[in-house]
Design a protein around this motif. Structure first.
Motif, PDB file in Angstrom:
ATOM      1  N   GLU A 251       0.190  34.385  39.183  1.00 14.79           N
ATOM      2  CA  GLU A 251      -0.627  33.795  40.235  1.00 14.79           C
ATOM      3  C   GLU A 251      -0.794  32.281  40.145  1.00 14.79           C
ATOM      4  O   GLU A 251      -0.774  31.583  41.152  1.00 14.79           O
ATOM      5  CB  GLU A 251      -2.032  34.426  40.234  1.00 14.79           C
ATOM      6  N   TRP A 252      -0.951  31.770  38.949  1.00 18.88           N
ATOM      7  CA  TRP A 252      -1.453  30.406  38.800  1.00 18.88           C
ATOM      8  C   TRP A 252      -0.588  29.347  39.470  1.00 18.88           C
ATOM      9  O   TRP A 252      -1.105  28.405  40.061  1.00 18.88           O
ATOM     10  CB  TRP A 252      -1.630  30.063  37.320  1.00 18.88           C
ATOM     11  N   LEU A 253       0.719  29.497  39.385  1.00 18.30           N
ATOM     12  CA  LEU A 253       1.594  28.474  39.974  1.00 18.30           C
ATOM     13  C   LEU A 253       1.450  28.391  41.495  1.00 18.30           C
ATOM     14  O   LEU A 253       1.721  27.350  42.093  1.00 18.30           O
ATOM     15  CB  LEU A 253       3.053  28.747  39.608  1.00 18.30           C
ATOM     16  N   ASP A 254       1.019  29.473  42.101  1.00 16.35           N
ATOM     17  CA  ASP A 254       0.867  29.486  43.560  1.00 16.35           C
ATOM     18  C   ASP A 254      -0.504  29.004  44.030  1.00 16.35           C
ATOM     19  O   ASP A 254      -0.707  28.767  45.228  1.00 16.35           O
ATOM     20  CB  ASP A 254       1.087  30.913  44.102  1.00 16.35           C
ATOM     21  N   LEU A 255      -1.458  28.874  43.110  1.00 14.59           N
ATOM     22  CA  LEU A 255      -2.827  28.557  43.509  1.00 14.59           C
ATOM     23  C   LEU A 255      -2.970  27.207  44.222  1.00 14.59           C
ATOM     24  O   LEU A 255      -3.741  27.113  45.193  1.00 14.59           O
ATOM     25  CB  LEU A 255      -3.759  28.608  42.299  1.00 14.59           C
ATOM     26  N   PRO A 256      -2.292  26.136  43.802  1.00  9.29           N
ATOM     27  CA  PRO A 256      -2.502  24.853  44.501  1.00  9.29           C
ATOM     28  C   PRO A 256      -2.199  24.925  45.983  1.00  9.29           C
ATOM     29  O   PRO A 256      -2.971  24.404  46.807  1.00  9.29           O
ATOM     30  CB  PRO A 256      -1.548  23.900  43.770  1.00  9.29           C
ATOM     31  N   GLY A 257      -1.110  25.581  46.355  1.00  9.03           N
ATOM     32  CA  GLY A 257      -0.781  25.712  47.759  1.00  9.03           C
ATOM     33  C   GLY A 257      -1.656  26.718  48.472  1.00  9.03           C
ATOM     34  O   GLY A 257      -2.045  26.514  49.629  1.00  9.03           O
ATOM     35  N   ARG A 258      -2.000  27.799  47.778  1.00 12.09           N
ATOM     36  CA  ARG A 258      -2.827  28.831  48.397  1.00 12.09           C
ATOM     37  C   ARG A 258      -4.228  28.309  48.697  1.00 12.09           C
ATOM     38  O   ARG A 258      -4.773  28.491  49.788  1.00 12.09           O
ATOM     39  CB  ARG A 258      -2.901  30.052  47.471  1.00 12.09           C
ATOM     40  N   ILE A 259      -4.830  27.615  47.707  1.00 15.25           N
ATOM     41  CA  ILE A 259      -6.163  27.049  47.932  1.00 15.25           C
ATOM     42  C   ILE A 259      -6.089  25.906  48.941  1.00 15.25           C
ATOM     43  O   ILE A 259      -6.995  25.726  49.752  1.00 15.25           O
ATOM     44  CB  ILE A 259      -6.785  26.594  46.601  1.00 15.25           C
TER      45      ILE A 259
ATOM     46  N   ILE B 143      -2.385  20.723  49.725  1.00 16.09           N
ATOM     47  CA  ILE B 143      -2.160  21.203  48.366  1.00 16.09           C
ATOM     48  C   ILE B 143      -3.183  20.560  47.441  1.00 16.09           C
ATOM     49  O   ILE B 143      -3.647  19.446  47.690  1.00 16.09           O
ATOM     50  CB  ILE B 143      -0.720  20.908  47.895  1.00 16.09           C
ATOM     51  N   VAL B 144      -3.546  21.269  46.377  1.00 14.31           N
ATOM     52  CA  VAL B 144      -4.502  20.777  45.383  1.00 14.31           C
ATOM     53  C   VAL B 144      -3.715  20.223  44.204  1.00 14.31           C
ATOM     54  O   VAL B 144      -2.817  20.894  43.677  1.00 14.31           O
ATOM     55  CB  VAL B 144      -5.436  21.908  44.922  1.00 14.31           C
ATOM     56  N   ALA B 145      -4.054  19.007  43.782  1.00 14.81           N
ATOM     57  CA  ALA B 145      -3.329  18.386  42.672  1.00 14.81           C
ATOM     58  C   ALA B 145      -4.023  17.103  42.242  1.00 14.81           C
ATOM     59  O   ALA B 145      -4.702  16.453  43.041  1.00 14.81           O
ATOM     60  CB  ALA B 145      -1.886  18.062  43.074  1.00 14.81           C
ATOM     61  N   ASP B 146      -3.861  16.737  40.982  1.00 10.55           N
ATOM     62  CA  ASP B 146      -4.195  15.397  40.508  1.00 10.55           C
ATOM     63  C   ASP B 146      -5.653  15.007  40.786  1.00 10.55           C
ATOM     64  O   ASP B 146      -6.523  15.850  40.939  1.00 10.55           O
ATOM     65  CB  ASP B 146      -3.238  14.376  41.126  1.00 10.55           C
TER      66      ASP B 146
END
Length: 405
Positions: free
Chosen positions: A72-80, A97-100
Protein backbone atom coordinates in the motif's frame (compact mmCIF):
# COMPACT_ATOMS: atom_id res chain seq x y z
CA UNK A 1 -22.76 48.93 19.90
CA UNK A 2 -22.99 45.47 21.44
CA UNK A 3 -21.08 45.00 24.73
CA UNK A 4 -19.20 42.02 26.14
CA UNK A 5 -22.21 40.34 27.78
CA UNK A 6 -24.17 40.72 24.57
CA UNK A 7 -21.31 39.29 22.53
CA UNK A 8 -21.14 36.27 24.82
CA UNK A 9 -24.88 35.68 24.48
CA UNK A 10 -24.53 35.93 20.69
CA UNK A 11 -21.63 33.46 20.72
CA UNK A 12 -23.66 30.93 22.73
CA UNK A 13 -26.58 31.29 20.33
CA UNK A 14 -24.31 30.80 17.32
CA UNK A 15 -22.79 27.69 18.87
CA UNK A 16 -26.24 26.30 19.62
CA UNK A 17 -27.27 26.78 15.99
CA UNK A 18 -23.99 25.50 14.53
CA UNK A 19 -24.56 22.34 12.49
CA UNK A 20 -20.84 21.54 12.72
CA UNK A 21 -20.57 21.98 16.50
CA UNK A 22 -20.41 18.24 17.13
CA UNK A 23 -17.18 17.92 15.21
CA UNK A 24 -15.27 19.74 17.94
CA UNK A 25 -15.45 16.60 20.06
CA UNK A 26 -13.48 14.74 17.37
CA UNK A 27 -10.33 16.68 18.38
CA UNK A 28 -8.08 16.00 21.35
CA UNK A 29 -8.42 18.59 24.14
CA UNK A 30 -5.38 20.63 25.16
CA UNK A 31 -4.88 20.89 28.91
CA UNK A 32 -4.90 24.45 30.19
CA UNK A 33 -5.90 25.99 26.84
CA UNK A 34 -8.98 28.19 27.10
CA UNK A 35 -9.00 29.44 23.51
CA UNK A 36 -6.95 28.02 20.65
CA UNK A 37 -6.94 30.64 17.90
CA UNK A 38 -3.92 29.43 15.94
CA UNK A 39 -5.35 26.71 13.73
CA UNK A 40 -3.97 28.61 10.75
CA UNK A 41 -0.46 27.77 12.00
CA UNK A 42 -0.93 24.30 13.49
CA UNK A 43 -4.20 22.41 13.53
CA UNK A 44 -5.28 20.42 16.57
CA UNK A 45 -4.91 16.61 16.39
CA UNK A 46 -7.90 14.38 15.83
CA UNK A 47 -8.72 11.66 18.35
CA UNK A 48 -8.86 9.24 15.42
CA UNK A 49 -5.31 10.18 14.45
CA UNK A 50 -3.95 9.28 17.87
CA UNK A 51 -5.55 5.85 17.54
CA UNK A 52 -4.68 5.33 13.88
CA UNK A 53 -1.01 6.20 14.30
CA UNK A 54 -0.69 3.76 17.17
CA UNK A 55 -2.41 1.07 15.14
CA UNK A 56 -0.17 1.76 12.15
CA UNK A 57 3.03 1.44 14.18
CA UNK A 58 1.94 -1.80 15.81
CA UNK A 59 0.09 -3.30 12.86
CA UNK A 60 1.29 -2.17 9.45
CA UNK A 61 4.83 -1.03 10.29
CA UNK A 62 5.47 -3.58 13.02
CA UNK A 63 3.49 -6.37 11.40
CA UNK A 64 4.03 -5.99 7.69
CA UNK A 65 7.51 -4.45 7.84
CA UNK A 66 9.00 -3.83 4.39
CA UNK A 67 6.12 -5.69 2.73
CA UNK A 68 4.00 -2.61 3.42
CA UNK A 69 5.66 -0.72 0.57
CA UNK A 70 4.37 -3.18 -2.02
CA UNK A 71 1.01 -3.66 -0.35
CA UNK A 72 0.00 0.00 0.00
CA UNK A 73 2.54 2.57 1.06
CA UNK A 74 4.02 3.42 -2.32
CA UNK A 75 0.56 4.29 -3.63
CA UNK A 76 -0.44 6.50 -0.70
CA UNK A 77 1.00 9.84 -1.98
CA UNK A 78 -1.11 9.72 -5.12
CA UNK A 79 -4.14 8.20 -3.42
CA UNK A 80 -4.23 10.82 -0.66
CA UNK A 81 -3.50 13.50 -3.23
CA UNK A 82 -6.56 12.43 -5.21
CA UNK A 83 -8.69 12.43 -2.03
CA UNK A 84 -7.55 15.95 -1.18
CA UNK A 85 -8.13 17.12 -4.74
CA UNK A 86 -11.68 15.77 -4.75
CA UNK A 87 -12.69 16.97 -1.28
CA UNK A 88 -11.08 20.39 -1.00
CA UNK A 89 -9.26 21.52 -4.13
CA UNK A 90 -11.62 21.04 -7.06
CA UNK A 91 -9.05 18.88 -8.81
CA UNK A 92 -9.76 15.76 -10.86
CA UNK A 93 -7.78 12.60 -10.15
CA UNK A 94 -4.16 12.30 -11.22
CA UNK A 95 -3.17 15.92 -10.60
CA UNK A 96 -2.33 16.07 -6.86
CA UNK A 97 0.33 14.25 -4.90
CA UNK A 98 1.74 14.36 -1.35
CA UNK A 99 5.51 14.81 -1.08
CA UNK A 100 8.34 16.78 0.48
CA UNK A 101 7.82 20.11 2.25
CA UNK A 102 6.15 23.24 0.93
CA UNK A 103 9.56 24.81 0.34
CA UNK A 104 10.84 21.91 -1.74
CA UNK A 105 7.65 21.66 -3.76
CA UNK A 106 7.62 25.42 -4.41
CA UNK A 107 11.12 25.06 -5.80
CA UNK A 108 10.23 22.08 -7.98
CA UNK A 109 7.12 23.70 -9.42
CA UNK A 110 8.74 27.08 -10.00
CA UNK A 111 11.75 25.57 -11.78
CA UNK A 112 9.50 23.43 -13.96
CA UNK A 113 7.29 26.42 -14.79
CA UNK A 114 10.10 28.72 -15.91
CA UNK A 115 11.60 25.86 -17.92
CA UNK A 116 8.24 25.58 -19.70
CA UNK A 117 8.48 29.25 -20.78
CA UNK A 118 11.93 29.54 -22.35
CA UNK A 119 12.94 32.97 -23.56
CA UNK A 120 10.94 34.82 -20.92
CA UNK A 121 12.86 36.71 -18.28
CA UNK A 122 10.53 37.69 -15.43
CA UNK A 123 8.80 36.17 -12.40
CA UNK A 124 5.94 38.10 -10.78
CA UNK A 125 5.69 38.03 -7.00
CA UNK A 126 4.05 40.21 -4.38
CA UNK A 127 6.25 41.87 -1.78
CA UNK A 128 4.01 40.77 1.11
CA UNK A 129 3.98 37.09 0.22
CA UNK A 130 5.16 34.59 2.82
CA UNK A 131 8.97 34.68 3.29
CA UNK A 132 9.47 31.12 2.03
CA UNK A 133 7.78 31.97 -1.27
CA UNK A 134 9.89 35.09 -1.69
CA UNK A 135 13.14 33.42 -0.70
CA UNK A 136 12.62 30.36 -2.92
CA UNK A 137 11.76 32.52 -5.91
CA UNK A 138 14.76 34.75 -5.28
CA UNK A 139 16.90 31.63 -5.53
CA UNK A 140 15.14 30.38 -8.67
CA UNK A 141 15.56 33.78 -10.31
CA UNK A 142 19.25 33.80 -9.46
CA UNK A 143 19.82 30.26 -10.73
CA UNK A 144 17.94 30.85 -13.98
CA UNK A 145 19.11 34.40 -14.71
CA UNK A 146 15.62 35.84 -14.33
CA UNK A 147 14.31 39.08 -12.83
CA UNK A 148 11.77 39.32 -10.01
CA UNK A 149 9.06 41.84 -10.71
CA UNK A 150 7.22 42.85 -7.56
CA UNK A 151 3.46 43.36 -7.52
CA UNK A 152 2.04 45.88 -5.07
CA UNK A 153 -0.42 44.56 -2.47
CA UNK A 154 -2.54 46.49 0.00
CA UNK A 155 -1.37 46.02 3.60
CA UNK A 156 -4.79 44.94 4.85
CA UNK A 157 -5.68 43.29 1.56
CA UNK A 158 -3.74 41.39 -1.06
CA UNK A 159 -2.96 40.94 -4.72
CA UNK A 160 -5.71 41.93 -7.14
CA UNK A 161 -6.19 41.15 -10.81
CA UNK A 162 -5.82 44.87 -11.54
CA UNK A 163 -2.41 45.02 -9.85
CA UNK A 164 -1.29 41.92 -11.72
CA UNK A 165 -2.47 43.42 -15.02
CA UNK A 166 -0.27 46.45 -14.37
CA UNK A 167 2.80 44.24 -13.85
CA UNK A 168 2.38 41.36 -16.29
CA UNK A 169 3.86 41.48 -19.77
CA UNK A 170 5.46 39.58 -22.64
CA UNK A 171 8.48 38.70 -20.47
CA UNK A 172 6.40 37.10 -17.71
CA UNK A 173 7.29 33.43 -17.36
CA UNK A 174 5.63 32.75 -14.01
CA UNK A 175 3.49 34.50 -11.40
CA UNK A 176 3.51 33.20 -7.80
CA UNK A 177 0.84 34.31 -5.32
CA UNK A 178 -0.91 33.11 -2.17
CA UNK A 179 -4.57 32.14 -2.43
CA UNK A 180 -5.07 33.50 1.12
CA UNK A 181 -2.51 36.06 2.30
CA UNK A 182 -0.65 34.80 5.35
CA UNK A 183 -0.87 38.09 7.20
CA UNK A 184 -4.10 39.83 6.23
CA UNK A 185 -6.17 36.76 5.36
CA UNK A 186 -7.11 38.32 2.00
CA UNK A 187 -8.64 35.79 -0.41
CA UNK A 188 -7.38 36.39 -3.94
CA UNK A 189 -9.56 36.13 -7.03
CA UNK A 190 -7.63 33.21 -8.49
CA UNK A 191 -9.75 32.84 -11.62
CA UNK A 192 -9.36 36.50 -12.60
CA UNK A 193 -5.62 36.52 -11.90
CA UNK A 194 -5.12 33.29 -13.85
CA UNK A 195 -6.85 34.87 -16.84
CA UNK A 196 -4.69 38.00 -16.71
CA UNK A 197 -1.43 36.02 -16.57
CA UNK A 198 -2.52 33.48 -19.18
CA UNK A 199 -3.54 36.25 -21.58
CA UNK A 200 0.07 37.44 -21.38
CA UNK A 201 1.36 33.92 -22.06
CA UNK A 202 2.62 33.26 -18.52
CA UNK A 203 1.94 30.52 -15.98
CA UNK A 204 0.62 30.80 -12.41
CA UNK A 205 1.70 28.98 -9.25
CA UNK A 206 -0.63 29.32 -6.25
CA UNK A 207 0.32 28.80 -2.60
CA UNK A 208 -2.73 27.38 -0.78
CA UNK A 209 -1.12 26.94 2.64
CA UNK A 210 -3.62 29.27 4.33
CA UNK A 211 -6.70 28.10 2.45
CA UNK A 212 -6.62 24.33 1.86
CA UNK A 213 -9.15 22.73 4.18
CA UNK A 214 -10.90 25.97 5.16
CA UNK A 215 -11.61 27.74 1.86
CA UNK A 216 -12.78 25.70 -1.15
CA UNK A 217 -10.53 25.89 -4.19
CA UNK A 218 -11.53 25.20 -7.79
CA UNK A 219 -8.15 24.50 -9.34
CA UNK A 220 -9.45 22.81 -12.48
CA UNK A 221 -12.37 25.14 -13.15
CA UNK A 222 -10.25 28.26 -12.59
CA UNK A 223 -7.55 27.14 -15.01
CA UNK A 224 -4.78 26.88 -12.42
CA UNK A 225 -1.43 25.66 -13.70
CA UNK A 226 0.34 24.70 -10.48
CA UNK A 227 -0.46 24.81 -6.78
CA UNK A 228 1.20 23.82 -3.53
CA UNK A 229 0.21 23.74 0.12
CA UNK A 230 1.15 22.45 3.52
CA UNK A 231 -0.96 19.99 5.52
CA UNK A 232 -0.38 21.02 9.14
CA UNK A 233 -2.78 23.98 9.26
CA UNK A 234 -6.41 23.35 8.33
CA UNK A 235 -5.56 19.81 7.17
CA UNK A 236 -4.36 18.94 10.69
CA UNK A 237 -1.46 16.75 9.59
CA UNK A 238 0.72 17.63 12.59
CA UNK A 239 4.12 19.30 13.02
CA UNK A 240 6.29 18.86 9.94
CA UNK A 241 3.59 16.99 8.02
CA UNK A 242 4.34 16.66 4.29
CA UNK A 243 3.10 19.12 1.70
CA UNK A 244 1.08 18.48 -1.43
CA UNK A 245 1.32 19.73 -5.00
CA UNK A 246 -1.02 20.12 -7.96
CA UNK A 247 0.11 20.02 -11.57
CA UNK A 248 -2.64 20.45 -14.15
CA UNK A 249 -2.86 17.44 -16.45
CA UNK A 250 -2.02 19.60 -19.47
CA UNK A 251 1.41 20.42 -17.99
CA UNK A 252 2.47 16.97 -16.83
CA UNK A 253 3.94 15.58 -20.04
CA UNK A 254 6.54 18.36 -20.25
CA UNK A 255 7.06 18.82 -16.49
CA UNK A 256 10.83 19.12 -16.05
CA UNK A 257 11.68 17.64 -12.65
CA UNK A 258 14.59 19.62 -11.15
CA UNK A 259 15.29 17.10 -8.34
CA UNK A 260 15.50 13.75 -10.09
CA UNK A 261 15.00 10.92 -7.62
CA UNK A 262 14.46 7.24 -8.15
CA UNK A 263 10.79 7.10 -7.10
CA UNK A 264 9.88 9.70 -9.69
CA UNK A 265 11.48 7.67 -12.45
CA UNK A 266 9.71 5.48 -14.98
CA UNK A 267 10.77 2.18 -13.42
CA UNK A 268 12.15 2.71 -9.90
CA UNK A 269 12.84 -0.91 -9.12
CA UNK A 270 14.41 -1.49 -12.49
CA UNK A 271 17.39 0.55 -11.21
CA UNK A 272 17.96 1.73 -14.78
CA UNK A 273 20.94 3.72 -15.92
CA UNK A 274 19.81 7.25 -16.74
CA UNK A 275 16.74 9.07 -15.46
CA UNK A 276 13.49 8.71 -17.39
CA UNK A 277 10.54 10.43 -15.68
CA UNK A 278 7.40 8.56 -14.72
CA UNK A 279 4.18 9.24 -16.55
CA UNK A 280 1.74 11.60 -14.88
CA UNK A 281 1.91 13.26 -11.49
CA UNK A 282 4.28 10.67 -10.01
CA UNK A 283 7.17 12.32 -11.84
CA UNK A 284 6.98 15.09 -9.20
CA UNK A 285 8.18 12.63 -6.52
CA UNK A 286 11.88 12.47 -5.71
CA UNK A 287 12.52 10.31 -2.66
CA UNK A 288 10.81 8.00 -0.20
CA UNK A 289 7.24 9.07 0.65
CA UNK A 290 6.75 10.33 4.25
CA UNK A 291 4.15 7.72 5.16
CA UNK A 292 3.79 8.43 8.88
CA UNK A 293 3.47 12.15 8.21
CA UNK A 294 0.60 11.79 5.77
CA UNK A 295 -1.65 9.52 7.86
CA UNK A 296 -3.00 12.35 10.03
CA UNK A 297 -3.66 14.38 6.91
CA UNK A 298 -5.79 11.54 5.56
CA UNK A 299 -7.89 11.49 8.73
CA UNK A 300 -8.68 15.19 8.39
CA UNK A 301 -9.55 14.91 4.70
CA UNK A 302 -12.06 12.22 5.66
CA UNK A 303 -13.56 14.52 8.30
CA UNK A 304 -13.87 17.40 5.83
CA UNK A 305 -15.55 15.05 3.35
CA UNK A 306 -18.05 14.06 6.04
CA UNK A 307 -18.78 17.66 7.06
CA UNK A 308 -18.81 19.03 3.50
CA UNK A 309 -16.44 21.67 2.20
CA UNK A 310 -19.23 24.17 1.56
CA UNK A 311 -20.43 23.85 5.16
CA UNK A 312 -16.85 24.33 6.38
CA UNK A 313 -16.59 27.53 4.37
CA UNK A 314 -19.93 28.81 5.70
CA UNK A 315 -18.76 28.22 9.28
CA UNK A 316 -15.43 29.89 8.53
CA UNK A 317 -17.14 33.03 7.28
CA UNK A 318 -19.48 33.07 10.26
CA UNK A 319 -16.54 32.77 12.68
CA UNK A 320 -14.58 35.60 11.07
CA UNK A 321 -17.74 37.74 10.87
CA UNK A 322 -18.27 37.25 14.58
CA UNK A 323 -14.60 37.97 15.32
CA UNK A 324 -14.72 41.25 13.37
CA UNK A 325 -17.86 42.29 15.25
CA UNK A 326 -16.23 41.51 18.60
CA UNK A 327 -13.01 43.33 17.68
CA UNK A 328 -14.97 46.40 16.61
CA UNK A 329 -16.96 46.39 19.86
CA UNK A 330 -14.29 45.52 22.42
CA UNK A 331 -10.89 46.36 20.96
CA UNK A 332 -11.29 49.16 18.42
CA UNK A 333 -12.08 51.74 21.15
CA UNK A 334 -8.61 50.98 22.55
CA UNK A 335 -6.80 51.64 19.28
CA UNK A 336 -6.85 48.16 17.79
CA UNK A 337 -7.06 48.22 13.99
CA UNK A 338 -8.48 45.49 11.76
CA UNK A 339 -5.81 44.67 9.17
CA UNK A 340 -7.95 42.26 7.15
CA UNK A 341 -10.77 42.64 4.62
CA UNK A 342 -14.22 43.43 5.99
CA UNK A 343 -15.91 41.67 3.09
CA UNK A 344 -16.32 38.00 4.19
CA UNK A 345 -16.09 36.87 0.56
CA UNK A 346 -12.56 38.28 0.44
CA UNK A 347 -11.39 36.66 3.69
CA UNK A 348 -9.90 33.29 4.45
CA UNK A 349 -10.34 31.74 7.91
CA UNK A 350 -8.19 34.16 9.89
CA UNK A 351 -8.11 37.88 10.60
CA UNK A 352 -5.26 40.09 11.73
CA UNK A 353 -5.59 42.91 14.24
CA UNK A 354 -2.86 45.48 14.92
CA UNK A 355 -1.78 47.32 18.05
CA UNK A 356 1.69 48.43 19.29
CA UNK A 357 1.32 46.33 22.47
CA UNK A 358 0.57 43.06 20.72
CA UNK A 359 4.05 41.51 20.69
CA UNK A 360 4.27 41.63 24.48
CA UNK A 361 0.56 40.81 24.79
CA UNK A 362 0.91 37.57 22.85
CA UNK A 363 3.38 36.10 25.33
CA UNK A 364 1.13 37.10 28.24
CA UNK A 365 -1.90 35.58 26.52
CA UNK A 366 -0.12 32.27 26.03
CA UNK A 367 0.60 32.16 29.77
CA UNK A 368 -3.15 32.48 30.35
CA UNK A 369 -4.08 29.66 27.96
CA UNK A 370 -5.16 31.99 25.14
CA UNK A 371 -3.27 30.99 21.99
CA UNK A 372 -3.27 33.32 18.96
CA UNK A 373 -0.05 34.11 17.12
CA UNK A 374 1.92 37.26 16.43
CA UNK A 375 3.15 38.61 13.10
CA UNK A 376 5.33 41.65 12.54
CA UNK A 377 5.14 44.57 12.71
CA UNK A 378 2.44 44.57 15.42
CA UNK A 379 -0.29 42.10 14.50
CA UNK A 380 -2.12 39.32 16.30
CA UNK A 381 -3.65 36.73 13.99
CA UNK A 382 -6.86 35.02 15.03
CA UNK A 383 -6.91 31.71 13.19
CA UNK A 384 -10.39 30.21 13.37
CA UNK A 385 -10.40 26.59 12.25
CA UNK A 386 -14.03 25.83 11.34
CA UNK A 387 -14.28 22.25 12.58
CA UNK A 388 -12.45 22.74 15.88
CA UNK A 389 -13.18 26.35 16.94
CA UNK A 390 -16.35 27.53 18.67
CA UNK A 391 -17.86 31.01 18.80
CA UNK A 392 -17.58 31.11 22.60
CA UNK A 393 -13.90 30.19 22.28
CA UNK A 394 -13.48 33.07 19.84
CA UNK A 395 -15.18 35.45 22.30
CA UNK A 396 -12.99 34.20 25.15
CA UNK A 397 -9.85 34.92 23.17
CA UNK A 398 -10.86 38.40 22.08
CA UNK A 399 -12.02 39.36 25.58
CA UNK A 400 -8.68 38.18 26.94
CA UNK A 401 -6.85 40.41 24.44
CA UNK A 402 -8.83 43.34 25.82
CA UNK A 403 -7.35 42.59 29.23
CA UNK A 404 -3.82 43.09 27.86
CA UNK A 405 -4.47 46.60 26.48
Amino acid sequence: MIDAPGLLVAAKELDAADSLAGYRDRFLPAEGVRAYLDGNSLGRPLRATAENLQDFVAGQWGGRLIRGWDEEWLDLPGRIGDELGEVALGAAAGQCIVADSTTVLLYKLARAAVAARPGRSEILLDADNFPTDRYVLEGVARECGLTLRWVAADYAGGVTAEAVADAVGPQTALAVFSHVAYRSGYLADAAAINTVVHDAGGLVLWDLCHSAGAVPAQLDAEGTDYAVGCSYKYLNGGPGAPAWAYVAARHQADFSQPIQGWLGSRNPFGMEQGYVPAEGIRRLVSGTPPILGMLAMRDMIALIREAGMDAVRTKSQALTDYAVTAVDALLAPHGVVLASPRDPDRRGSHITIDHPKFQAATAALWERGIIPDYRNPDGIRLGLSPLSTSFVETFTGIEAILGEL
